[in-house]
Design a protein around this motif. Structure first.
Motif, mmCIF file in Angstrom:
data_model
loop_
_atom_site.group_PDB
_atom_site.id
_atom_site.type_symbol
_atom_site.label_atom_id
_atom_site.label_comp_id
_atom_site.label_asym_id
_atom_site.label_seq_id
_atom_site.Cartn_x
_atom_site.Cartn_y
_atom_site.Cartn_z
ATOM 1 N N ALA A 1 -113.637 -39.312 -32.096
ATOM 2 C CA ALA A 1 -114.052 -38.075 -32.927
ATOM 3 C C ALA A 1 -113.975 -38.289 -34.153
ATOM 4 C CB ALA A 1 -112.941 -37.018 -32.552
ATOM 5 N N ALA A 2 -114.907 -38.136 -34.934
ATOM 6 C CA ALA A 2 -115.326 -38.658 -36.287
ATOM 7 C C ALA A 2 -114.189 -37.864 -37.309
ATOM 8 C CB ALA A 2 -116.666 -38.349 -36.819
ATOM 9 N N ASN A 3 -113.723 -36.744 -36.814
ATOM 10 C CA ASN A 3 -113.010 -36.133 -37.720
ATOM 11 C C ASN A 3 -111.367 -36.374 -37.270
ATOM 12 O OD1 ASN A 3 -111.505 -34.107 -39.407
ATOM 13 N ND2 ASN A 3 -112.445 -32.459 -38.645
ATOM 14 N N LEU A 4 -110.854 -37.200 -38.025
ATOM 15 C CA LEU A 4 -109.488 -37.774 -37.777
ATOM 16 C C LEU A 4 -108.487 -36.568 -37.605
ATOM 17 C CD1 LEU A 4 -108.159 -40.393 -37.042
ATOM 18 C CD2 LEU A 4 -107.331 -40.371 -39.153
ATOM 19 N N VAL A 5 -108.612 -35.306 -38.155
ATOM 20 C CA VAL A 5 -107.582 -34.303 -38.243
ATOM 21 C C VAL A 5 -107.698 -33.658 -36.845
ATOM 22 C CG1 VAL A 5 -106.982 -32.190 -39.234
ATOM 23 C CG2 VAL A 5 -107.498 -34.017 -40.795
ATOM 24 N N THR A 6 -109.094 -33.530 -36.354
ATOM 25 C CA THR A 6 -109.105 -32.990 -35.249
ATOM 26 C C THR A 6 -108.616 -33.819 -33.766
ATOM 27 O OG1 THR A 6 -111.146 -32.075 -36.028
ATOM 28 C CG2 THR A 6 -110.613 -31.709 -33.729
ATOM 29 N N ALA A 7 -108.761 -35.235 -34.058
ATOM 30 C CA ALA A 7 -108.609 -36.118 -33.073
ATOM 31 C C ALA A 7 -106.943 -36.050 -32.913
ATOM 32 C CB ALA A 7 -108.813 -37.284 -33.619
ATOM 33 N N ILE A 8 -106.240 -35.924 -34.150
ATOM 34 C CA ILE A 8 -104.842 -35.814 -34.146
ATOM 35 C C ILE A 8 -104.251 -34.499 -33.272
ATOM 36 C CG2 ILE A 8 -102.735 -35.672 -35.210
ATOM 37 C CD1 ILE A 8 -103.973 -37.608 -37.296
ATOM 38 N N ILE A 9 -104.798 -33.199 -33.869
ATOM 39 C CA ILE A 9 -104.170 -32.244 -33.409
ATOM 40 C C ILE A 9 -104.513 -31.776 -31.957
ATOM 41 C CG2 ILE A 9 -103.889 -31.187 -35.740
ATOM 42 C CD1 ILE A 9 -106.175 -29.128 -35.017
ATOM 43 N N VAL B 1 -121.277 -15.324 -38.287
ATOM 44 C CA VAL B 1 -120.861 -15.813 -36.926
ATOM 45 C C VAL B 1 -121.551 -16.926 -36.735
ATOM 46 C CG1 VAL B 1 -121.343 -15.250 -34.553
ATOM 47 C CG2 VAL B 1 -120.954 -13.413 -36.114
ATOM 48 N N VAL B 2 -122.930 -17.130 -36.973
ATOM 49 C CA VAL B 2 -123.409 -18.652 -36.792
ATOM 50 C C VAL B 2 -122.529 -19.646 -37.584
ATOM 51 C CG1 VAL B 2 -125.381 -19.940 -37.349
ATOM 52 C CG2 VAL B 2 -125.695 -17.838 -36.285
ATOM 53 N N PHE B 3 -122.461 -19.425 -38.760
ATOM 54 C CA PHE B 3 -121.478 -20.475 -39.538
ATOM 55 C C PHE B 3 -120.266 -20.473 -38.909
ATOM 56 C CE2 PHE B 3 -118.433 -21.252 -42.908
ATOM 57 C CZ PHE B 3 -119.086 -22.446 -43.565
ATOM 58 N N GLY B 4 -119.551 -19.684 -38.296
ATOM 59 C CA GLY B 4 -118.102 -19.797 -37.806
ATOM 60 C C GLY B 4 -118.538 -20.626 -36.457
ATOM 61 N N ALA B 5 -119.529 -20.407 -35.711
ATOM 62 C CA ALA B 5 -119.993 -21.209 -34.683
ATOM 63 C C ALA B 5 -120.136 -22.747 -34.957
ATOM 64 C CB ALA B 5 -121.114 -20.646 -33.636
ATOM 65 N N TYR B 6 -120.657 -22.879 -36.108
ATOM 66 C CA TYR B 6 -121.024 -24.416 -36.425
ATOM 67 C C TYR B 6 -119.714 -24.817 -36.694
ATOM 68 C CZ TYR B 6 -121.594 -27.854 -40.365
ATOM 69 O OH TYR B 6 -121.556 -28.803 -40.690
ATOM 70 N N ILE B 7 -118.969 -24.330 -37.416
ATOM 71 C CA ILE B 7 -117.497 -25.016 -37.879
ATOM 72 C C ILE B 7 -116.626 -25.298 -36.547
ATOM 73 C CG2 ILE B 7 -115.111 -24.349 -38.903
ATOM 74 C CD1 ILE B 7 -116.969 -24.541 -41.064
ATOM 75 N N VAL B 8 -116.920 -24.372 -35.516
ATOM 76 C CA VAL B 8 -116.075 -24.650 -34.237
ATOM 77 C C VAL B 8 -116.798 -25.967 -33.643
ATOM 78 C CG1 VAL B 8 -115.562 -23.701 -32.113
ATOM 79 C CG2 VAL B 8 -115.510 -22.394 -33.894
ATOM 80 N N LEU B 9 -118.157 -25.889 -33.342
ATOM 81 C CA LEU B 9 -119.029 -26.992 -32.650
ATOM 82 C C LEU B 9 -118.678 -28.139 -33.229
ATOM 83 C CD1 LEU B 9 -121.740 -24.510 -31.094
ATOM 84 C CD2 LEU B 9 -119.674 -25.513 -30.078
ATOM 85 N N TYR B 10 -118.816 -28.442 -34.530
ATOM 86 C CA TYR B 10 -118.573 -29.572 -35.210
ATOM 87 C C TYR B 10 -117.286 -30.055 -35.724
ATOM 88 C CZ TYR B 10 -123.750 -30.047 -35.032
ATOM 89 O OH TYR B 10 -125.067 -30.145 -34.597
ATOM 90 N N GLY B 11 -116.299 -29.161 -35.064
ATOM 91 C CA GLY B 11 -114.967 -29.432 -35.494
ATOM 92 C C GLY B 11 -114.330 -31.066 -35.432
ATOM 93 N N ARG C 1 -116.066 -39.794 -23.278
ATOM 94 C CA ARG C 1 -115.912 -39.699 -24.702
ATOM 95 C C ARG C 1 -117.202 -39.854 -25.431
ATOM 96 N NH1 ARG C 1 -111.772 -44.392 -25.826
ATOM 97 N NH2 ARG C 1 -113.101 -45.409 -24.440
ATOM 98 N N GLY C 2 -118.454 -40.344 -24.635
ATOM 99 C CA GLY C 2 -119.765 -40.467 -25.382
ATOM 100 C C GLY C 2 -119.806 -41.271 -26.286
ATOM 101 N N GLU C 3 -120.869 -41.158 -27.352
ATOM 102 C CA GLU C 3 -121.185 -42.009 -28.590
ATOM 103 C C GLU C 3 -120.593 -41.282 -29.723
ATOM 104 O OE1 GLU C 3 -125.160 -43.719 -29.473
ATOM 105 O OE2 GLU C 3 -125.519 -42.652 -27.669
ATOM 106 N N PRO C 4 -119.923 -42.213 -30.537
ATOM 107 C CA PRO C 4 -119.280 -41.565 -31.701
ATOM 108 C C PRO C 4 -120.574 -40.891 -32.565
ATOM 109 C CG PRO C 4 -119.257 -43.894 -31.848
ATOM 110 C CD PRO C 4 -119.504 -43.583 -30.539
ATOM 111 N N PHE C 5 -120.067 -39.809 -33.269
ATOM 112 C CA PHE C 5 -120.891 -39.123 -34.580
ATOM 113 C C PHE C 5 -122.088 -38.105 -33.785
ATOM 114 C CE2 PHE C 5 -119.381 -42.866 -36.703
ATOM 115 C CZ PHE C 5 -118.380 -42.238 -37.481
ATOM 116 N N ARG C 6 -121.692 -38.168 -32.159
ATOM 117 C CA ARG C 6 -122.669 -37.225 -31.755
ATOM 118 C C ARG C 6 -121.869 -36.026 -31.237
ATOM 119 N NH1 ARG C 6 -127.157 -40.188 -29.582
ATOM 120 N NH2 ARG C 6 -127.811 -41.252 -31.631
ATOM 121 N N LEU C 7 -122.742 -34.840 -31.162
ATOM 122 C CA LEU C 7 -122.101 -33.549 -30.982
ATOM 123 C C LEU C 7 -121.365 -33.398 -29.585
ATOM 124 C CD1 LEU C 7 -121.831 -30.399 -31.613
ATOM 125 C CD2 LEU C 7 -123.702 -30.182 -30.545
ATOM 126 N N LEU C 8 -121.923 -34.177 -28.708
ATOM 127 C CA LEU C 8 -121.349 -34.285 -27.293
ATOM 128 C C LEU C 8 -120.580 -35.655 -27.201
ATOM 129 C CD1 LEU C 8 -123.838 -32.802 -24.751
ATOM 130 C CD2 LEU C 8 -121.994 -32.074 -25.533
#
Lengths: 151, 185
Positions: B137-145, A20-30, A100-107
């Motif tokens: 968004a650093a991941n371009l795929v997500t930015a597109i979809i 579940v934690v791994f799935g949440a990571y995949i979602v939040l850092y998508g 939009r915040g800063e690039p490469f940040r979570l938020l």
């Protein structure tokens, strides 16, 4: 469904939280790394399906009930629609109006993060429901069909 | 980028063989497992082609579908497929498919449409250039979809929602019991 042997059940108990934690990571850092709402949602749904296969449906339903899945399914779809509607107030449907915040940040990246989370909720709920519908309802209805034939 | 064509051809041959096995085998469980093998090979092919997003999604969906299909299959007592395919139906569909390909080649081959791959990346060039600065968004795929094509994703969500609703309405037991009560009353 009664569940599997003691070994499988112990390992499952240990592993489900990590999945579940791994799935949440995949979602939040998508929006930063490969992945996203759909893939992460499927991983979380798989964790609960593993729980159901190993421990039986009573344990799985006590942790993640059918009604919760319905609620997650519906709220995910509605929240995603609402995110689109917020953009409508500022110009057009799905306009990225959040900061939009800063690039490469979570938020960062505005509406993409909440949209990912909404899609993940939706996918978790609906795939869990698909599994319950195909694995449990069907068995019940098969048995009831046979009983109808016999009586 | 190194030459990955031999690996891709190996995977392709494996997938074609797996599909033929899935169609031709008599045992339903073997068919399910061959279909899943094809799916896993497709996931590896996406990794070779440099699409980790799609590879992850393909992998997890394949695992889930395998579990669901196996659970669905082992509930059926008789998993052997006895019926033969109708030869006339196979021949007819092959002829129709050939006609489709022929007319498609006639339409796309003549004029009115640009050449295949020309101009290269007309739409995606805009996405690649403006994706990062306009969405952050650093991941371009997500930015597109989820930004450029969020409307498409909304359609996907609607399709998923409706299909789950329909499946639950058809498969659950409570509705069945209620209908039988109505019929008997």
């Amino acid at each position: 469904m009664k569940g599997m042997t003691l070994i499988v059940r112990t390992i499952t108990d240990f592993v489900v939280a990590f999945i579940v934690v791994f799935g949440a990571y995949i979602v939040l850092y998508g929006h930063l790394t490969p992945g996203g709402g759909f893939a992460g949602g499927v991983i979380i749904a798989c964790a609960f399906i593993l729980l159901m296969l190993a421990q039986g449906k009573e344990v799985a339903f006590s942790r993640f009930g059918e009604k919760t899945a319905h609620v997650l399914d519906s709220t995910g779809a509605l929240v995603f629609l609402a995110i689109g509607g917020v953009g409508l107030t500022a110009g057009f449907f799905f306009k990225n109006v959040f900061g939009r915040g800063e690039p490469f940040r979570l938020l960062s990246s505005g509406m993409i993060l909440p949209a990912n989370i909404a899609i993940a909720f939706k996918v978790v709920g609906s795939l869990y429901l698909v599994f319950t519908a195909l694995a449990i309802f069907r068995r019940r209805s098969f048995r009831s069909m046979i009983e109808d034939e016999l009586t | 980028m190194e030459n990955i064509t031999p690996q891709l051809y190996t995977l392709l041959v494996f997938m074609v063989v797996g599909s033929i096995v899935a169609i031709e085998t008599r045992n339903l469980l073997s068919a399910v497992i061959s279909v899943s093998a094809v799916g896993f090979a497709l996931s590896i092919a996406f990794l070779f082609l440099g699409a980790p997003d799609i590879a992850i999604t393909q992998l997890v969906v394949e695992v889930l579908v395998l579990i669901i299909l196996i659970r669905g299959t082992i509930l059926i007592d008789n998993t052997a497929i006895e019926t033969h395919r109708d030869t006339l139906a196979v021949v007819t569909s092959l002829i129709l498919f050939g006609l489709l390909l022929g007319f498609g080649a006639m339409i796309f081959g003549s004029s009115g449409f640009p050449e295949f791959g020309e101009p290269l990346m007309r739409v995606s060039r805009v996405y690649v250039q403006t994706g990062m600065p306009s969405t952050y968004a650093a991941n371009l795929v997500t930015a597109i979809i989820l930004d450029f094509r969020a409307y498409d994703t909304l359609g996907e969500v609607a399709v998923l929602f409706t299909s789950i609703l329909g499946a639950l309405a058809l498969l659950r037991k409570d509705g069945k019991v209620a209908r039988e009560e109505v019929v008997s009353a």
